[in-house]
Every structure is written in structure tokens, then in C-alpha cells.
Write a protein that holds these residues in place. Structure first.
Motif, PDB file in Angstrom:
ATOM      1  N   ALA A 162      76.163 -36.150 -34.705  1.00  0.00           N
ATOM      2  CA  ALA A 162      77.275 -35.996 -35.509  1.00  0.00           C
ATOM      3  C   ALA A 162      77.792 -34.582 -34.073  1.00  0.00           C
ATOM      4  CB  ALA A 162      76.034 -34.467 -36.528  1.00  0.00           C
ATOM      5  N   VAL A 163      76.541 -34.328 -34.031  1.00  0.00           N
ATOM      6  CA  VAL A 163      77.404 -33.739 -32.387  1.00  0.00           C
ATOM      7  C   VAL A 163      78.762 -33.908 -31.928  1.00  0.00           C
ATOM      8  CG1 VAL A 163      77.620 -32.521 -30.224  1.00  0.00           C
ATOM      9  CG2 VAL A 163      76.072 -31.802 -32.305  1.00  0.00           C
ATOM     10  N   GLN A 164      78.059 -35.476 -31.327  1.00  0.00           N
ATOM     11  CA  GLN A 164      78.899 -36.592 -30.545  1.00  0.00           C
ATOM     12  C   GLN A 164      80.375 -36.529 -31.258  1.00  0.00           C
ATOM     13  OE1 GLN A 164      75.525 -38.257 -27.088  1.00  0.00           O
ATOM     14  NE2 GLN A 164      77.343 -39.374 -28.634  1.00  0.00           N
ATOM     15  N   GLU A 165      79.995 -36.748 -32.908  1.00  0.00           N
ATOM     16  CA  GLU A 165      81.192 -37.614 -33.590  1.00  0.00           C
ATOM     17  C   GLU A 165      82.286 -36.475 -34.508  1.00  0.00           C
ATOM     18  OE1 GLU A 165      81.591 -40.691 -34.395  1.00  0.00           O
ATOM     19  OE2 GLU A 165      80.172 -41.308 -33.180  1.00  0.00           O
ATOM     20  N   MET A 166      81.669 -35.102 -34.084  1.00  0.00           N
ATOM     21  CA  MET A 166      82.485 -33.957 -34.779  1.00  0.00           C
ATOM     22  C   MET A 166      83.267 -32.916 -32.903  1.00  0.00           C
ATOM     23  SD  MET A 166      80.252 -31.800 -37.445  1.00  0.00           S
ATOM     24  CE  MET A 166      78.608 -31.566 -37.163  1.00  0.00           C
ATOM     25  N   GLY A 167      83.079 -33.992 -31.926  1.00  0.00           N
ATOM     26  CA  GLY A 167      83.503 -33.368 -30.947  1.00  0.00           C
ATOM     27  C   GLY A 167      83.139 -32.513 -29.482  1.00  0.00           C
ATOM     28  N   GLY A 168      81.459 -32.934 -29.825  1.00  0.00           N
ATOM     29  CA  GLY A 168      80.750 -32.093 -29.427  1.00  0.00           C
ATOM     30  C   GLY A 168      80.798 -32.801 -27.482  1.00  0.00           C
ATOM     31  N   PRO A 169      79.850 -32.544 -27.034  1.00  0.00           N
ATOM     32  CA  PRO A 169      79.441 -33.296 -25.958  1.00  0.00           C
ATOM     33  C   PRO A 169      79.014 -34.416 -26.193  1.00  0.00           C
ATOM     34  CG  PRO A 169      78.356 -31.275 -25.951  1.00  0.00           C
ATOM     35  CD  PRO A 169      79.315 -31.053 -27.345  1.00  0.00           C
ATOM     36  N   ALA A 177      82.626 -18.045 -24.550  1.00  0.00           N
ATOM     37  CA  ALA A 177      84.267 -17.825 -24.291  1.00  0.00           C
ATOM     38  C   ALA A 177      85.411 -18.533 -24.202  1.00  0.00           C
ATOM     39  CB  ALA A 177      84.636 -16.628 -24.926  1.00  0.00           C
ATOM     40  N   LYS A 178      85.341 -18.006 -22.573  1.00  0.00           N
ATOM     41  CA  LYS A 178      86.531 -18.420 -21.757  1.00  0.00           C
ATOM     42  C   LYS A 178      86.681 -19.874 -21.538  1.00  0.00           C
ATOM     43  CE  LYS A 178      86.256 -15.226 -18.330  1.00  0.00           C
ATOM     44  NZ  LYS A 178      85.758 -13.729 -18.810  1.00  0.00           N
ATOM     45  N   ASP A 179      85.663 -20.674 -21.676  1.00  0.00           N
ATOM     46  CA  ASP A 179      85.290 -22.254 -20.369  1.00  0.00           C
ATOM     47  C   ASP A 179      84.513 -23.070 -21.560  1.00  0.00           C
ATOM     48  OD1 ASP A 179      84.737 -24.195 -19.348  1.00  0.00           O
ATOM     49  OD2 ASP A 179      83.782 -21.994 -17.405  1.00  0.00           O
ATOM     50  N   GLU A 180      85.400 -23.753 -22.059  1.00  0.00           N
ATOM     51  CA  GLU A 180      84.445 -24.855 -22.974  1.00  0.00           C
ATOM     52  C   GLU A 180      84.330 -25.666 -22.347  1.00  0.00           C
ATOM     53  OE1 GLU A 180      86.601 -25.886 -27.090  1.00  0.00           O
ATOM     54  OE2 GLU A 180      86.853 -27.469 -25.759  1.00  0.00           O
ATOM     55  N   GLU A 181      84.716 -26.056 -21.174  1.00  0.00           N
ATOM     56  CA  GLU A 181      83.540 -27.109 -20.395  1.00  0.00           C
ATOM     57  C   GLU A 181      81.740 -26.882 -20.192  1.00  0.00           C
ATOM     58  OE1 GLU A 181      85.461 -29.530 -17.083  1.00  0.00           O
ATOM     59  OE2 GLU A 181      86.644 -28.861 -18.048  1.00  0.00           O
ATOM     60  N   ALA A 182      82.350 -25.710 -19.837  1.00  0.00           N
ATOM     61  CA  ALA A 182      80.616 -24.738 -19.565  1.00  0.00           C
ATOM     62  C   ALA A 182      79.883 -24.886 -20.302  1.00  0.00           C
ATOM     63  CB  ALA A 182      80.626 -23.052 -18.838  1.00  0.00           C
ATOM     64  N   PHE A 183      80.254 -24.060 -21.463  1.00  0.00           N
ATOM     65  CA  PHE A 183      79.685 -24.107 -23.151  1.00  0.00           C
ATOM     66  C   PHE A 183      78.957 -25.774 -22.953  1.00  0.00           C
ATOM     67  CE2 PHE A 183      80.145 -25.048 -27.752  1.00  0.00           C
ATOM     68  CZ  PHE A 183      78.395 -25.223 -27.930  1.00  0.00           C
ATOM     69  N   PHE A 184      79.923 -26.703 -23.423  1.00  0.00           N
ATOM     70  CA  PHE A 184      79.535 -28.438 -23.159  1.00  0.00           C
ATOM     71  C   PHE A 184      78.323 -28.872 -22.992  1.00  0.00           C
ATOM     72  CE2 PHE A 184      83.412 -30.155 -26.000  1.00  0.00           C
ATOM     73  CZ  PHE A 184      82.841 -29.513 -27.038  1.00  0.00           C
ATOM     74  N   ALA A 185      78.669 -28.522 -21.050  1.00  0.00           N
ATOM     75  CA  ALA A 185      77.640 -28.977 -20.151  1.00  0.00           C
ATOM     76  C   ALA A 185      76.407 -28.507 -20.588  1.00  0.00           C
ATOM     77  CB  ALA A 185      78.417 -28.876 -19.110  1.00  0.00           C
ATOM     78  N   ASP A 186      77.061 -27.131 -20.942  1.00  0.00           N
ATOM     79  CA  ASP A 186      75.129 -25.863 -21.222  1.00  0.00           C
ATOM     80  C   ASP A 186      74.663 -26.625 -22.391  1.00  0.00           C
ATOM     81  OD1 ASP A 186      75.346 -25.175 -18.494  1.00  0.00           O
ATOM     82  OD2 ASP A 186      76.024 -22.903 -19.204  1.00  0.00           O
ATOM     83  N   PHE A 187      75.116 -26.913 -23.656  1.00  0.00           N
ATOM     84  CA  PHE A 187      74.770 -26.780 -25.221  1.00  0.00           C
ATOM     85  C   PHE A 187      74.032 -28.539 -24.558  1.00  0.00           C
ATOM     86  CE2 PHE A 187      75.047 -28.709 -29.120  1.00  0.00           C
ATOM     87  CZ  PHE A 187      74.032 -27.585 -29.470  1.00  0.00           C
ATOM     88  N   SER A 188      75.015 -28.871 -24.180  1.00  0.00           N
ATOM     89  CA  SER A 188      74.462 -30.636 -23.825  1.00  0.00           C
ATOM     90  C   SER A 188      72.968 -30.765 -23.198  1.00  0.00           C
ATOM     91  CB  SER A 188      75.163 -31.539 -23.225  1.00  0.00           C
ATOM     92  OG  SER A 188      75.227 -32.952 -22.582  1.00  0.00           O
ATOM     93  N   ASN A 189      72.699 -29.870 -22.160  1.00  0.00           N
ATOM     94  CA  ASN A 189      71.193 -29.741 -21.644  1.00  0.00           C
ATOM     95  C   ASN A 189      70.169 -29.208 -22.577  1.00  0.00           C
ATOM     96  OD1 ASN A 189      71.504 -31.024 -19.195  1.00  0.00           O
ATOM     97  ND2 ASN A 189      72.390 -29.330 -18.561  1.00  0.00           N
ATOM     98  N   VAL A 190      70.760 -28.498 -23.321  1.00  0.00           N
ATOM     99  CA  VAL A 190      69.829 -27.634 -23.948  1.00  0.00           C
ATOM    100  C   VAL A 190      69.340 -27.991 -25.324  1.00  0.00           C
ATOM    101  CG1 VAL A 190      70.940 -25.879 -25.197  1.00  0.00           C
ATOM    102  CG2 VAL A 190      68.913 -24.876 -24.352  1.00  0.00           C
ATOM    103  N   PHE A 191      70.516 -28.804 -25.989  1.00  0.00           N
ATOM    104  CA  PHE A 191      69.842 -29.489 -27.187  1.00  0.00           C
ATOM    105  C   PHE A 191      69.254 -30.942 -26.840  1.00  0.00           C
ATOM    106  CE2 PHE A 191      71.398 -31.638 -31.294  1.00  0.00           C
ATOM    107  CZ  PHE A 191      71.230 -30.430 -31.628  1.00  0.00           C
ATOM    108  N   ALA A 192      69.185 -31.533 -26.614  1.00  0.00           N
ATOM    109  CA  ALA A 192      68.610 -32.384 -25.711  1.00  0.00           C
ATOM    110  C   ALA A 192      66.744 -31.830 -25.635  1.00  0.00           C
ATOM    111  CB  ALA A 192      68.919 -33.194 -24.559  1.00  0.00           C
ATOM    112  N   LYS A 193      66.826 -30.740 -24.567  1.00  0.00           N
ATOM    113  CA  LYS A 193      65.594 -30.090 -24.514  1.00  0.00           C
ATOM    114  C   LYS A 193      64.874 -30.286 -25.913  1.00  0.00           C
ATOM    115  CE  LYS A 193      63.688 -26.047 -21.969  1.00  0.00           C
ATOM    116  NZ  LYS A 193      64.080 -25.156 -21.123  1.00  0.00           N
ATOM    117  N   LEU A 194      65.522 -29.229 -26.752  1.00  0.00           N
ATOM    118  CA  LEU A 194      65.366 -28.630 -27.795  1.00  0.00           C
ATOM    119  C   LEU A 194      64.442 -30.046 -29.220  1.00  0.00           C
ATOM    120  CD1 LEU A 194      65.286 -26.962 -30.452  1.00  0.00           C
ATOM    121  CD2 LEU A 194      67.551 -27.712 -31.024  1.00  0.00           C
TER     122      LEU A 194
END
Ligand code: DDH
Length: 290
Positions: free
Chosen positions: A110-117, A248-265
Motif C-alpha cells: 500500500a505505501v509503495q503503490e500510493m507513491g511512498g518509499p 515538512a521541508k524535506d520530503e526525501e528525508a521523510f521518505f528515507a526515515d519512514f522507510s526505516n521506521v516502518f520496516a522496524k514497526l
């Protein structure tokens, strides 16, 4: 105790890519909410994992115990039957996949297909019976403040930065009065994974919604968006706020951090040996499916 290898999903990377594709193919459905099952699948993956307690090593994604009452009836899980039912035909197509792998993989799809990391994901979760249901009260309540956020997420083993990164999932989906009692989406594009949530938190004017329902915010401009008290706590709190500003300023940083923390979750509560045993090559290395 740890499940034996024979209880585990026994697929190759190519097999899991087939499961991925079967979910992705059915994700968009006119007539369901904003046109996609994506958001509610992300919520299922999160609620099946976020019950983890690092001290007692109970709860977590290893088990898919939300199939059973009382966990299926916990207030926090209201509405997730839609997500579980959506995945039943996929389970029927691939009976060898465990529910707990299927539900977490569906969150990744779902995350990937909706355009996420891209999210690294490993199979190996084993399903457990009703007596392993997580106790009620392990998931966050939307009408509480930062102390509650820390109490809930520190128990899972997350820090302040990770709390803020995980919360960005509210770019997706909406609240439903017949599920949580709250009403409305957080962003203007609830079926696209973006960093809009953080931008709106900081730059929109938020007022209390005047209604008979539970306390929540609505945006002053359009009246069409919402925030929970817990969302707003992320900009009130001195330690959370810098991360909101960064994402808010840096979508790339959000995507990278979300990718790591969602995998951990999605791996909370899964013994490492499960990942090793489940893999055809016994490497325990994460897959990047797409
Ligand atoms: Fe959430 N969430 N969530 N959430 N969540 C709701 C919907 C969705 C809280 C409360 C609610 C996370 C954190 C928190 C998603 C993902 C994630 C709803 C509305 C409430 C209430 C349910 C409904 O009425 O249908 C609270 C409180 C927190 C917190 O304190 C941090 C996290 C960490 C995630 C994640 O995925 C990592 C998603 C997606 C939805 C939209 C579901 C839908 O059907 O649409």
C-alpha cells in the motif's frame, strides 16, 4: 516459543512478489472510501504490529491475533475488518502465506503503490492462536497529548524522531465517524503518500471542530481537513517539533526515515530466527519487492 520452520510461510522471493502483485492489482476500488484500500491496509499492518511491548516481549506482528476476539473487538481496531476481508481472497490464492506475513506485506504494498518509499520486508512471521491476543490499550488514543504518545511508542522501542516519522502515515486515509468517532482526512490527497501532513500541521490554521463528536481540529481555510489532539502534540512539543519542520521541508528525508521506521514497526516481536528459517536461502536478508 519460536515456531518450527514448518509453521512458517515457505516461499521464495518470486512467490512473495506474486502475493505483492495480487494485492497491488486489487488496491484501487471505486466506491470504497477515497478509491483505494491502501490506507486501511496500512492501518491494519500498523495495528497488528504496534501492540508490541519490549519489556514483556508480548504483542507485535508475529501472530495476526487480530483475527480473533477480543483483539478484533478492541475499540482501536474498529473498521479493520474491511482490510482483513479485503485480503481473504489473496490468502485463498496463496494458502501457504501466513496471515501475519500477509498483513504486514499488504502495508508495504500500500505505501509503495500510493507513491511512498520502498520498504524492506522479510517473511517469517507465524500465526498464533486466540490465547496470544494482545491486551487492550496498547495502541494510541487520538484525544491525548505528548505524554501518552511517548508512553505508547517508547513501550514499542521507538524514540521521538521515530514517533514523528511514523505519524506521517496520516498523509493517508481518513477518520470515519462509524469507526473511531472522528471525522475527515488529514490531507488533500489521502490516497497519495506525501509529506503534506507535516506542512499542513505547521502552516494551516487549526480550530476546534464545533460538533457533538469527540474533540478534534478542523482547518480554518476549507473546513475539510482534520487533526487529532495527538497530531497537534507533534508541533506543541519541543522535542517533536524540529522533526516536523524537517520533514515538512524535506520530503526525501521523510521518505528515507519512514522507510526505516516502518520496516522496524512491521518486525516488532518477530524472533530473528523466524526470518532466517523462513527464507529459501536462510539468509534473513530483506526483500525489496516492487
Ligand atoms: Fe493512525 N489513526 N493513529 N496511524 N492511521 C487513524 C487512521 C489511520 C492514531 C489514530 C488514528 C498512526 C498513528 C496514530 C493510519 C496510520 C497510522 C484513525 C481513524 C485514528 C483515530 C480511524 C477511522 O476512523 O477509520 C493515533 C492517535 C496515532 C498516534 O498517536 C500516533 C501510525 C503510527 C500509523 C502508521 O501507519 C505508521 C492510517 C493509514 C489511517 C487511515 C485509515 C483509513 O481507513 O483511511
Amino acid at each position: 516459543g519460536a515456531a518450527s520452520a514448518s509453521d512458517l510461510s515457505a516461499g521464495t522471493k518470486a512467490d512473495y512478489q506474486k502475493v505483492y502483485n495480487a494485492i497491488a492489482d486489487r488496491l484501487e476500488q471505486e466506491g470504497y472510501d477515497d478509491g483505494s484500500y491502501g490506507p486501511v491496509l496500512v492501518r491494519l499492518a500498523w495495528h497488528s504490529s504496534g501492540t508490541y511491548c519490549k519489556d514483556t516481549k508480548t504483542g507485535g506482528s508475529n501472530g495476526a491475533t487480530m483475527r480473533f476476539a477480543p483483539e478484533s473487538d478492541h475499540g482501536a481496531n474498529a473498521g479493520l475488518k474491511a482490510a482483513r476481508d479485503f485480503l481473504e481472497p489473496v490468502k485463498a490464492m496463496f494458502p501457504w502465506v501466513t496471515y501475519s506475513d500477509l498483513w504486514t506485506l499488504a502495508g508495504v504494498v500500500a505505501v509503495q503503490e500510493m507513491g511512498g518509499p520502498q520498504i524492506a520486508w522479510r517473511p517469517g512471521r507465524s500465526d498464533r492462536e486466540q490465547e496470544h491476543c494482545a491486551p487492550d490499550g496498547r495502541l494510541p488514543d487520538g484525544d491525548k497529548e505528548q505524554d501518552h504518545l511517548r508512553f505508547i511508542f517508547y513501550r514499542m522501542g521507538f524514540n521521538d524522531q521515530e514517533i514523528v516519522a511514523l505519524s506521517g502515515a496520516h498523509a493517508l486515509g481518513r477518520c470515519h465517524t462509524d469507526r473511531s468517532g472522528f471525522e475527515g482526512p488529514w490531507t488533500h490527497s489521502p490516497i497519495s503518500f506525501t509529506n503534506q501532513y507535516y506542512d499542513l500541521l505547521l502552516n494551516e490554521k487549526w480550530n476546534w471542530k464545533k460538533w457533538n463528536g469527540p474533540k478534534q481540529y478542523i482547518d480554518k481555510n476549507t473546513g475539510g481537513l482534520m487533526m487529532l489532539t495527538t497530531d497537534m502534540a507533534l508541533i506543541k512539543d519541543k522535542s517533536f517539533r524540529p522533526w516536523v519542520e524537517k520533514y515538512a521541508k524535506d520530503e526525501e528525508a521523510f521518505f528515507a526515515d519512514f522507510s526505516n521506521v516502518f520496516a522496524k514497526l512491521l518486525e516488532l516481536g518477530v524472533p530473528e530466527e523466524n526470518f532466517k528459517a523462513a527464507e529459501a536461502d536462510h539468509s534473513g536478508k530483506p526483500y525489496k519487492l516492487k
